[in-house]
Design a protein around this motif. Structure first.
Motif, PDB file in Angstrom:
ATOM      1  N   ARG A  18      46.959 -26.427   7.928  1.00 54.87           N
ATOM      2  CA  ARG A  18      46.147 -26.197   6.732  1.00 54.87           C
ATOM      3  C   ARG A  18      45.493 -24.809   6.821  1.00 54.87           C
ATOM      4  O   ARG A  18      45.241 -24.308   7.897  1.00 54.87           O
ATOM      5  N   SER A  19      45.205 -24.273   5.659  1.00 60.23           N
ATOM      6  CA  SER A  19      44.469 -23.010   5.619  1.00 60.23           C
ATOM      7  C   SER A  19      43.625 -22.969   4.358  1.00 60.23           C
ATOM      8  O   SER A  19      44.102 -23.308   3.278  1.00 60.23           O
ATOM      9  N   GLY A  20      42.389 -22.524   4.484  1.00 59.36           N
ATOM     10  CA  GLY A  20      41.518 -22.376   3.328  1.00 59.36           C
ATOM     11  C   GLY A  20      41.978 -21.264   2.410  1.00 59.36           C
ATOM     12  O   GLY A  20      41.630 -21.217   1.246  1.00 59.36           O
ATOM     13  N   GLU A  21      42.785 -20.343   2.952  1.00 66.02           N
ATOM     14  CA  GLU A  21      43.262 -19.210   2.160  1.00 66.02           C
ATOM     15  C   GLU A  21      44.709 -19.400   1.731  1.00 66.02           C
ATOM     16  O   GLU A  21      45.366 -18.456   1.343  1.00 66.02           O
ATOM     17  N   ARG A  22      45.196 -20.601   1.783  1.00 63.89           N
ATOM     18  CA  ARG A  22      46.602 -20.877   1.499  1.00 63.89           C
ATOM     19  C   ARG A  22      47.046 -20.324   0.149  1.00 63.89           C
ATOM     20  O   ARG A  22      48.067 -19.668   0.036  1.00 63.89           O
ATOM     21  N   LEU A  23      46.298 -20.586  -0.906  1.00 65.38           N
ATOM     22  CA  LEU A  23      46.704 -20.158  -2.237  1.00 65.38           C
ATOM     23  C   LEU A  23      46.656 -18.644  -2.387  1.00 65.38           C
ATOM     24  O   LEU A  23      47.481 -18.059  -3.066  1.00 65.38           O
ATOM     25  N   ALA A  24      45.694 -18.000  -1.725  1.00 68.40           N
ATOM     26  CA  ALA A  24      45.568 -16.552  -1.838  1.00 68.40           C
ATOM     27  C   ALA A  24      46.743 -15.826  -1.196  1.00 68.40           C
ATOM     28  O   ALA A  24      47.179 -14.799  -1.684  1.00 68.40           O
ATOM     29  N   HIS A  25      47.265 -16.363  -0.118  1.00 67.47           N
ATOM     30  CA  HIS A  25      48.331 -15.688   0.618  1.00 67.47           C
ATOM     31  C   HIS A  25      49.723 -16.221   0.303  1.00 67.47           C
ATOM     32  O   HIS A  25      50.712 -15.645   0.729  1.00 67.47           O
ATOM     33  N   LYS A  26      49.810 -17.330  -0.387  1.00 63.58           N
ATOM     34  CA  LYS A  26      51.100 -17.942  -0.742  1.00 63.58           C
ATOM     35  C   LYS A  26      51.983 -18.187   0.479  1.00 63.58           C
ATOM     36  O   LYS A  26      53.187 -18.043   0.425  1.00 63.58           O
ATOM     37  N   LYS A  27      51.368 -18.521   1.597  1.00 57.55           N
ATOM     38  CA  LYS A  27      52.111 -18.830   2.816  1.00 57.55           C
ATOM     39  C   LYS A  27      52.517 -20.295   2.821  1.00 57.55           C
ATOM     40  O   LYS A  27      51.899 -21.120   2.159  1.00 57.55           O
ATOM     41  N   LYS A  28      53.544 -20.605   3.603  1.00 59.04           N
ATOM     42  CA  LYS A  28      53.981 -21.991   3.761  1.00 59.04           C
ATOM     43  C   LYS A  28      53.533 -22.487   5.133  1.00 59.04           C
ATOM     44  O   LYS A  28      53.719 -21.802   6.136  1.00 59.04           O
ATOM     45  N   TYR A  29      52.930 -23.682   5.162  1.00 64.74           N
ATOM     46  CA  TYR A  29      52.391 -24.258   6.386  1.00 64.74           C
ATOM     47  C   TYR A  29      53.090 -25.577   6.689  1.00 64.74           C
ATOM     48  O   TYR A  29      53.556 -26.267   5.774  1.00 64.74           O
ATOM     49  N   LEU A  30      53.146 -25.938   7.978  1.00 61.36           N
ATOM     50  CA  LEU A  30      53.755 -27.212   8.359  1.00 61.36           C
ATOM     51  C   LEU A  30      53.089 -28.389   7.666  1.00 61.36           C
ATOM     52  O   LEU A  30      53.727 -29.392   7.398  1.00 61.36           O
ATOM     53  N   GLY A  31      51.807 -28.266   7.347  1.00 63.53           N
ATOM     54  CA  GLY A  31      51.100 -29.313   6.629  1.00 63.53           C
ATOM     55  C   GLY A  31      51.677 -29.574   5.244  1.00 63.53           C
ATOM     56  O   GLY A  31      51.451 -30.631   4.666  1.00 63.53           O
ATOM     57  N   ASP A  32      52.432 -28.617   4.716  1.00 63.19           N
ATOM     58  CA  ASP A  32      53.104 -28.823   3.432  1.00 63.19           C
ATOM     59  C   ASP A  32      54.300 -29.764   3.583  1.00 63.19           C
ATOM     60  O   ASP A  32      54.736 -30.374   2.614  1.00 63.19           O
ATOM     61  N   LEU A  33      54.839 -29.853   4.793  1.00 65.64           N
ATOM     62  CA  LEU A  33      56.039 -30.660   5.042  1.00 65.64           C
ATOM     63  C   LEU A  33      55.753 -31.989   5.726  1.00 65.64           C
ATOM     64  O   LEU A  33      56.440 -32.976   5.483  1.00 65.64           O
ATOM     65  N   TYR A  34      54.779 -31.972   6.636  1.00 67.06           N
ATOM     66  CA  TYR A  34      54.516 -33.139   7.475  1.00 67.06           C
ATOM     67  C   TYR A  34      53.079 -33.619   7.281  1.00 67.06           C
ATOM     68  O   TYR A  34      52.155 -32.822   7.276  1.00 67.06           O
ATOM     69  N   ASP A  35      52.909 -34.914   7.159  1.00 67.15           N
ATOM     70  CA  ASP A  35      51.585 -35.517   7.063  1.00 67.15           C
ATOM     71  C   ASP A  35      51.209 -36.016   8.455  1.00 67.15           C
ATOM     72  O   ASP A  35      51.650 -37.076   8.879  1.00 67.15           O
ATOM     73  N   VAL A  36      50.414 -35.212   9.161  1.00 63.44           N
ATOM     74  CA  VAL A  36      50.031 -35.569  10.528  1.00 63.44           C
ATOM     75  C   VAL A  36      48.549 -35.934  10.557  1.00 63.44           C
ATOM     76  O   VAL A  36      47.770 -35.445   9.744  1.00 63.44           O
ATOM     77  N   PRO A  37      48.151 -36.781  11.488  1.00 67.72           N
ATOM     78  CA  PRO A  37      46.749 -37.197  11.571  1.00 67.72           C
ATOM     79  C   PRO A  37      45.809 -36.035  11.881  1.00 67.72           C
ATOM     80  O   PRO A  37      46.198 -35.048  12.511  1.00 67.72           O
ATOM     81  N   GLU A  38      44.582 -36.159  11.432  1.00 68.98           N
ATOM     82  CA  GLU A  38      43.540 -35.180  11.750  1.00 68.98           C
ATOM     83  C   GLU A  38      43.432 -35.039  13.271  1.00 68.98           C
ATOM     84  O   GLU A  38      43.551 -36.022  14.001  1.00 68.98           O
ATOM     85  N   GLY A  39      43.251 -33.826  13.743  1.00 69.51           N
ATOM     86  CA  GLY A  39      43.116 -33.588  15.179  1.00 69.51           C
ATOM     87  C   GLY A  39      44.432 -33.330  15.888  1.00 69.51           C
ATOM     88  O   GLY A  39      44.462 -33.130  17.095  1.00 69.51           O
ATOM     89  N   THR A  40      45.532 -33.309  15.155  1.00 69.46           N
ATOM     90  CA  THR A  40      46.837 -33.023  15.764  1.00 69.46           C
ATOM     91  C   THR A  40      46.958 -31.525  15.965  1.00 69.46           C
ATOM     92  O   THR A  40      46.593 -30.736  15.098  1.00 69.46           O
TER      93      THR A  40
END
Length: 75
Positions: A18-40
């Motif tokens: 995850r990233s708080g600046e995700r929309l500003a940078h238009k980057k792709k993160y693993l969180g977009d593909l995989y739903d992993v538990p908090e703290g992973t």
């Protein structure tokens, strides 16, 4: 109880969930593909222009042990 995962990190994605600046940078993160538990956390990183096997864990001790110089790694 801790969980461990083995996933494929595709080309063009960052080894972050995850990233708080995700929309500003238009980057792709693993969180977009995989739903992993908090703290992973990812054990190591793969650069954005690379792909391959990535280990994830919720256990900080396991992460530290694998990242140490005591465990042989091949890249």
């Amino acid at each position: 109880m801790h969980k461990h995962y083995i996933i494929h990190k595709p080309y063009g994605y960052l080894s972050q969930f995850r990233s708080g600046e995700r929309l500003a940078h238009k980057k792709k993160y693993l969180g977009d593909l995989y739903d992993v538990p908090e703290g992973t956390m990812a054990i190591g990183r793969l650069d954005e222009p690379s792909e391959g096997l990535l280990l994830l864990t919720t256990n900080g001790l396991v992460s530290e042990q694998i990242r140490s110089n005591k465990v042989e790694k091949e890249y």
